[in-house]
Design a protein around this motif. Structure first.
Motif, PDB file in Angstrom:
ATOM      1  N   LEU A   1      -2.543   7.878  13.823  1.00  8.09           N
ATOM      2  CA  LEU A   1      -2.972   8.065  12.546  1.00  8.09           C
ATOM      3  C   LEU A   1      -3.578   9.614  12.251  1.00  8.09           C
ATOM      4  O   LEU A   1      -3.227  10.307  11.264  1.00  8.09           O
ATOM      5  CB  LEU A   1      -3.787   7.065  12.030  1.00  8.09           C
TER       6      LEU A   1
ATOM      7  N   SER B   1      -3.084  -5.095   9.857  1.00  7.66           N
ATOM      8  CA  SER B   1      -2.350  -4.020   9.152  1.00  7.66           C
ATOM      9  C   SER B   1      -2.444  -2.531   9.657  1.00  7.66           C
ATOM     10  O   SER B   1      -1.413  -2.299   9.574  1.00  7.66           O
ATOM     11  CB  SER B   1      -2.626  -4.333   7.894  1.00  7.66           C
TER      12      SER B   1
ATOM     13  N   ALA C   1       0.584  -0.625  10.580  1.00  7.33           N
ATOM     14  CA  ALA C   1       1.225   0.692   9.915  1.00  7.33           C
ATOM     15  C   ALA C   1       1.163   1.970  10.596  1.00  7.33           C
ATOM     16  O   ALA C   1       1.956   2.941  10.381  1.00  7.33           O
ATOM     17  CB  ALA C   1       0.318   0.791   8.631  1.00  7.33           C
ATOM     18  N   PHE C   2       0.337   2.128  11.561  1.00 10.91           N
ATOM     19  CA  PHE C   2       0.053   3.360  12.132  1.00 10.91           C
ATOM     20  C   PHE C   2      -0.020   3.289  13.863  1.00 10.91           C
ATOM     21  O   PHE C   2       0.226   4.461  14.284  1.00 10.91           O
ATOM     22  CB  PHE C   2      -1.167   3.808  11.761  1.00 10.91           C
TER      23      PHE C   2
ATOM     24  N   TYR D   1       0.821  -1.184  -0.023  1.00 11.90           N
ATOM     25  CA  TYR D   1       0.033  -0.099   0.028  1.00 11.90           C
ATOM     26  C   TYR D   1       0.598   1.463   0.140  1.00 11.90           C
ATOM     27  O   TYR D   1       1.993   1.147   0.628  1.00 11.90           O
ATOM     28  CB  TYR D   1      -0.776  -0.157   1.091  1.00 11.90           C
ATOM     29  N   ASP D   2       0.240   2.260  -0.359  1.00 12.49           N
ATOM     30  CA  ASP D   2       0.884   3.642  -0.412  1.00 12.49           C
ATOM     31  C   ASP D   2       0.534   4.267   1.032  1.00 12.49           C
ATOM     32  O   ASP D   2      -0.580   4.788   1.039  1.00 12.49           O
ATOM     33  CB  ASP D   2       0.639   4.539  -1.667  1.00 12.49           C
ATOM     34  N   ARG D   3       1.611   4.323   1.724  1.00 10.03           N
ATOM     35  CA  ARG D   3       1.290   5.026   3.230  1.00 10.03           C
ATOM     36  C   ARG D   3       0.774   6.501   3.059  1.00 10.03           C
ATOM     37  O   ARG D   3      -0.126   6.760   3.716  1.00 10.03           O
ATOM     38  CB  ARG D   3       2.524   5.120   3.896  1.00 10.03           C
ATOM     39  N   ASP D   4       1.189   7.162   2.064  1.00  5.63           N
ATOM     40  CA  ASP D   4       0.800   8.698   1.990  1.00  5.63           C
ATOM     41  C   ASP D   4      -0.607   8.664   1.510  1.00  5.63           C
ATOM     42  O   ASP D   4      -1.237   9.326   1.929  1.00  5.63           O
ATOM     43  CB  ASP D   4       1.868   9.327   1.077  1.00  5.63           C
TER      44      ASP D   4
END
Length: 190
Positions: A54, A43, A47-48, A7-10
């Protein structure tokens, strides 16, 4: 070595920003975030870390984007023209999830609960105010604003006008573009 995330984090931060901006911190559940970001709980946490983490990233993205838009305007048109164009730009974006400022909404929502994110929102607002003050000072150096004005006072009033404008833009029957033009016109009288 663990596999690289697919995935694209931005992009995920942008989607989260839009959801938080529209619904606020309390109005956005983890399930809402998982659905919008299309990630599973594991996930999401990998990720966050947390909803608050977030949200902080989303606020940072929102604030950085705003400062960059203003910087680009100033580079293209000069400081006073940038300050005059910015009010219409912030209320004229029909693609924005909300007209009201995400930072001020966060501050109002979470300040009473002494939530750390309210403090972060305030810090972002102060950075933007400092950016406005810098542009007012540049406009003074360029001869567009009388040097008798304190750039910090002008910046504080300008930011207050913008925040009020953005709240007014959320109301039905209010011509926010006309108010934006009034704010811009007021800068010509300095």
């Amino acid at each position: 070595m663990p596999p690289k995330p697919n995935y694209d984090r931005d992009e995920l931060i942008e989607r989260a920003r839009d959801l938080f901006w529209k619904r606020g911190w309390a109005g956005t559940s983890l399930k809402d975030l998982e659905a919008v970001l299309q990630v599973k709980p594991g996930s999401f946490y990998a990720a966050f870390g947390s909803k608050d983490a977030l949200f902080a990233l989303a606020m940072e993205k929102y604030a950085t984007d705003g400062r960059e838009r203003l910087k680009t305007l100033a580079e293209k048109h000069g400081p006073i023209k940038a300050l005059q164009r910015f009010p219409e730009m912030v209320v004229g974006n029909d693609a924005a999830p909300a007209k009201a400022c995400m930072l001020s909404k966060t501050l109002l929502e979470l300040h009473a609960h002494n939530h750390p994110l309210a403090h972060e929102a305030n810090l972002h607002l102060l950075k933007m105010e400092a950016h406005f003050a810098d542009l007012f000072q540049q406009a003074q150096y360029a001869g567009d604003i009388d040097v008798s004005h304190d750039p910090k006072v002008l910046a504080r009033r300008y930011q207050s006008d913008l925040l009020g404008l953005r709240v007014s833009a959320e109301r039905e029957g209010v011509d926010a573009k006309a108010i934006a033009a009034e704010i811009a016109d007021g800068l010509t009288k300095l």
